[in-house]
Design an enzyme around this catalytic site. Structure first.
Site, PDB file in Angstrom:
ATOM      1  N   SER A   1     -29.961 -78.690   3.095  1.00  0.00           N
ATOM      2  CA  SER A   1     -30.582 -80.915   3.402  1.00  0.00           C
ATOM      3  C   SER A   1     -31.026 -81.631   2.938  1.00  0.00           C
ATOM      4  O   SER A   1     -30.674 -82.334   1.919  1.00  0.00           O
ATOM      5  CB  SER A   1     -30.245 -80.631   4.910  1.00  0.00           C
ATOM      6  OG  SER A   1     -31.481 -80.184   5.305  1.00  0.00           O
TER       7      SER A   1
ATOM      8  N   LYS B   1     -19.608 -83.851   9.573  1.00  0.00           N
ATOM      9  CA  LYS B   1     -19.782 -84.340   8.994  1.00  0.00           C
ATOM     10  C   LYS B   1     -19.349 -84.851   7.594  1.00  0.00           C
ATOM     11  O   LYS B   1     -18.730 -85.309   8.415  1.00  0.00           O
ATOM     12  CB  LYS B   1     -21.428 -82.626   7.464  1.00  0.00           C
ATOM     13  CG  LYS B   1     -22.638 -83.540   8.221  1.00  0.00           C
ATOM     14  CD  LYS B   1     -23.445 -82.135   8.135  1.00  0.00           C
ATOM     15  CE  LYS B   1     -25.012 -82.179   8.930  1.00  0.00           C
ATOM     16  NZ  LYS B   1     -25.734 -81.192   9.045  1.00  0.00           N
TER      17      LYS B   1
ATOM     18  N   HIS C   1     -23.797 -78.511   5.115  1.00  0.00           N
ATOM     19  CA  HIS C   1     -23.619 -79.536   4.340  1.00  0.00           C
ATOM     20  C   HIS C   1     -22.796 -79.476   2.861  1.00  0.00           C
ATOM     21  O   HIS C   1     -21.997 -79.797   2.268  1.00  0.00           O
ATOM     22  CB  HIS C   1     -24.511 -79.522   3.043  1.00  0.00           C
ATOM     23  CG  HIS C   1     -25.679 -80.161   3.852  1.00  0.00           C
ATOM     24  ND1 HIS C   1     -25.818 -82.255   4.378  1.00  0.00           N
ATOM     25  CD2 HIS C   1     -27.024 -79.941   5.466  1.00  0.00           C
ATOM     26  CE1 HIS C   1     -26.494 -82.396   5.345  1.00  0.00           C
ATOM     27  NE2 HIS C   1     -27.503 -81.348   5.830  1.00  0.00           N
TER      28      HIS C   1
HETATM   29  C1  LIG Z   1     -26.351 -81.027  10.367  1.00  0.00           C
HETATM   30  C2  LIG Z   1     -25.916 -79.070  10.096  1.00  0.00           C
HETATM   31  C3  LIG Z   1     -26.775 -78.418  11.276  1.00  0.00           C
HETATM   32  C4  LIG Z   1     -26.255 -80.079  12.753  1.00  0.00           C
HETATM   33  O1  LIG Z   1     -24.894 -79.634  12.478  1.00  0.00           O
HETATM   34  P1  LIG Z   1     -24.378 -81.456  14.044  1.00  0.00           P
HETATM   35  O2  LIG Z   1     -22.478 -81.239  13.605  1.00  0.00           O
HETATM   36  O3  LIG Z   1     -24.678 -81.960  13.629  1.00  0.00           O
HETATM   37  O4  LIG Z   1     -24.609 -80.296  15.529  1.00  0.00           O
HETATM   38  C5  LIG Z   1     -26.610 -77.369  11.186  1.00  0.00           C
HETATM   39  N1  LIG Z   1     -26.723 -76.654  10.314  1.00  0.00           N
HETATM   40  C6  LIG Z   1     -27.059 -77.076   9.133  1.00  0.00           C
HETATM   41  C7  LIG Z   1     -27.418 -76.297   7.803  1.00  0.00           C
HETATM   42  C8  LIG Z   1     -26.963 -78.954   9.148  1.00  0.00           C
HETATM   43  O5  LIG Z   1     -27.392 -79.045   8.050  1.00  0.00           O
END
Ligand SMILES: *Cc1c(COP(=O)(O)O)cnc(C)c1O
Length: 398
Positions: A188, A247, A216
């Site tokens: 990220s 996301k 992502h």
């Molecule tokens: C954003 C993210 C999460 C968390 O996901 P949510 O649905 O927002 O709880 C988990 N793992 C990674 C790699 C992320 O970027």
């Protein structure tokens, strides 16, 4: 004399001051608009370049309509955990579609991506096993591993296959019952892609399981956005696919796609699944509509990538250090103060792009992180580039 409850919490004021002194204090930015490419904060119009809403689906008419219909049919909440009386046909349907999306036998939906990692890791690992995890993996993976106090874990240097191989080859690691390698698909903060083909090759060689967190990458990489494993052509070599519905999918939730047995183990053992209420049916319906849109409307992913390429080409032409193979573009400037200043000046020029500083990234790698969206127009990209040019010169970055 009695001490009031309020006074007993006074130590928190000191803790807050410490955060401020270390420049680690965060304030919430409150939008009074939908989350989209054009947002308003305190009545002020801004172009948003900091969202994970890669495909712009959170305001897609089909998703909104699906949510409304589900509310009319099922109400707004489920009133129970999944295992008691909180599973509706729509939850199961979403799980079947997610399994198709990830080319697996089955899947299980959790309340968030964060919970999905906890559910997956903690349901299968014991003190007889070993975890091998990339040092830049998401906090939810780190916390899931920490919950397993007695499972040995080895942290390999970021995307460093020689280091991973050395760890896999250790006698104690080979003697363990299972070896689980965990990696993010797209990381990220840098927007780089895990070398999943190489990880799978090592896993085959050293008899390990592979788990990929594609938070992502889903909706972004691979055919119809099905993710990193599909991108590398190794879907059948990844044992556990974790994803988020929060996301690119545009709503909320997480899932683990794997075998039928894995699904059943989590139904029986995963504490976030057993002890936290299921998704509102409208959220499940929204996610189903999103998966449908991702299959039938490839234009969103195409636009996301066109925007990504246009922005990166523009930044390169300006002379910025801003490259990555994905729609996450780190604009690395070095010092935290400079990154914060860059972000602040961009804000004043109508561009919302957050600064990311230590401890989230290394002290000398402070950056403004830009994330592209399918809904950005060429004019939006142009405006952002113009702002980056103006501010870059002003601050002596260019
Ligand atoms: C954003 C993210 C999460 C968390 O996901 P949510 O649905 O927002 O709880 C988990 N793992 C990674 C790699 C992320 O970027």
């Amino acid at each position: 004399m009695t001490t009031s409850t309020t006074n007993r919490l006074a130590f928190l004021e000191d803790d807050l001051q410490q955060l401020k002194d270390q420049h680690l204090y965060q304030e919430l930015m409150v939008m009074d608009s939908a989350q989209g490419v054009e947002i308003t904060i305190d009545g002020r119009s801004l172009l948003n370049f900091s969202s994970n809403n890669y495909l712009g689906l959170n305001t897609h008419p089909k998703l909104k309509e699906a949510a409304k219909q589900a509310i009319d049919k099922y109400g707004v909440g489920t009133g129970s955990v999944r295992t008691i009386i909180g599973t509706q046909d729509i939850h199961q349907e979403l799980e079947s579609k997610l399994a198709e999306f990830k080319h697996t036998e089955a899947s299980l939906v959790l309340q968030s991506g964060f919970m999905a990692n906890t559910a997956a890791v903690c349901s299968i690992m014991t003190d007889q096993d070993v975890i091998l995890t990339d040092e830049l993996n998401h906090a939810s993976i780190i916390d899931a591993c920490r919950l397993l106090k007695n499972t040995p874990r080895h942290i390999f240097r970021h995307a460093d296959m020689a280091h991973l191989e050395t760890l896999l080859g250790q006698e104690a690691v080979q003697a363990a019952r299972q070896r689980l390698i965990i990696t993010d698909g797209i990381f990220s903060m840098d927007g780089d892609i895990a070398p999943l083909d190489k990880i799978c090759a090592l896993a085959n060689q050293y008899n390990a399981l592979v788990m990929v967190d594609d938070a992502h990458a889903s909706g972004v990489l691979g055919a119809h956005g099905s993710g990193t494993a599909n991108h590398f052509g190794v879907s059948d070599q990844v044992h556990i696919h974790v994803g988020t519905l929060s996301k690119a999918v545009g709503a909320l939730g997480g899932y683990v796609a794997s075998t039928r047995a894995m699904r059943e183990i989590m139904i029986n053992k995963a504490r976030p699944f057993l002890f936290s209420t299921s998704h509102p049916p409208s959220v499940a319906a929204t996610c189903l509509a999103a998966l449908q849109v991702m299959q039938t409307e490839p234009q969103w992913m195409e636009r996301l990538w066109a925007n990504t390429n246009a922005f990166k080409a523009g930044m390169k032409a300006l002379g910025y250090d801003a490259d990555s193979p994905t729609p996450i573009v780190p604009v690395i400037v070095g010092e935290s103060a400079l990154a914060q200043q860059l972000s602040k000046r961009l804000f004043e020029l109508g561009i919302y792009a957050r600064a990311i500083v230590f401890p989230t990234v290394a002290r000398d790698k402070a950056r403004v992180r830009v994330q592209l969206c399918a809904l950005h127009t060429p004019e939006h990209i142009e405006q952002a580039l113009t702002a980056f040019e103006t501010v870059g010169r002003e601050l002596g970055i260019l």
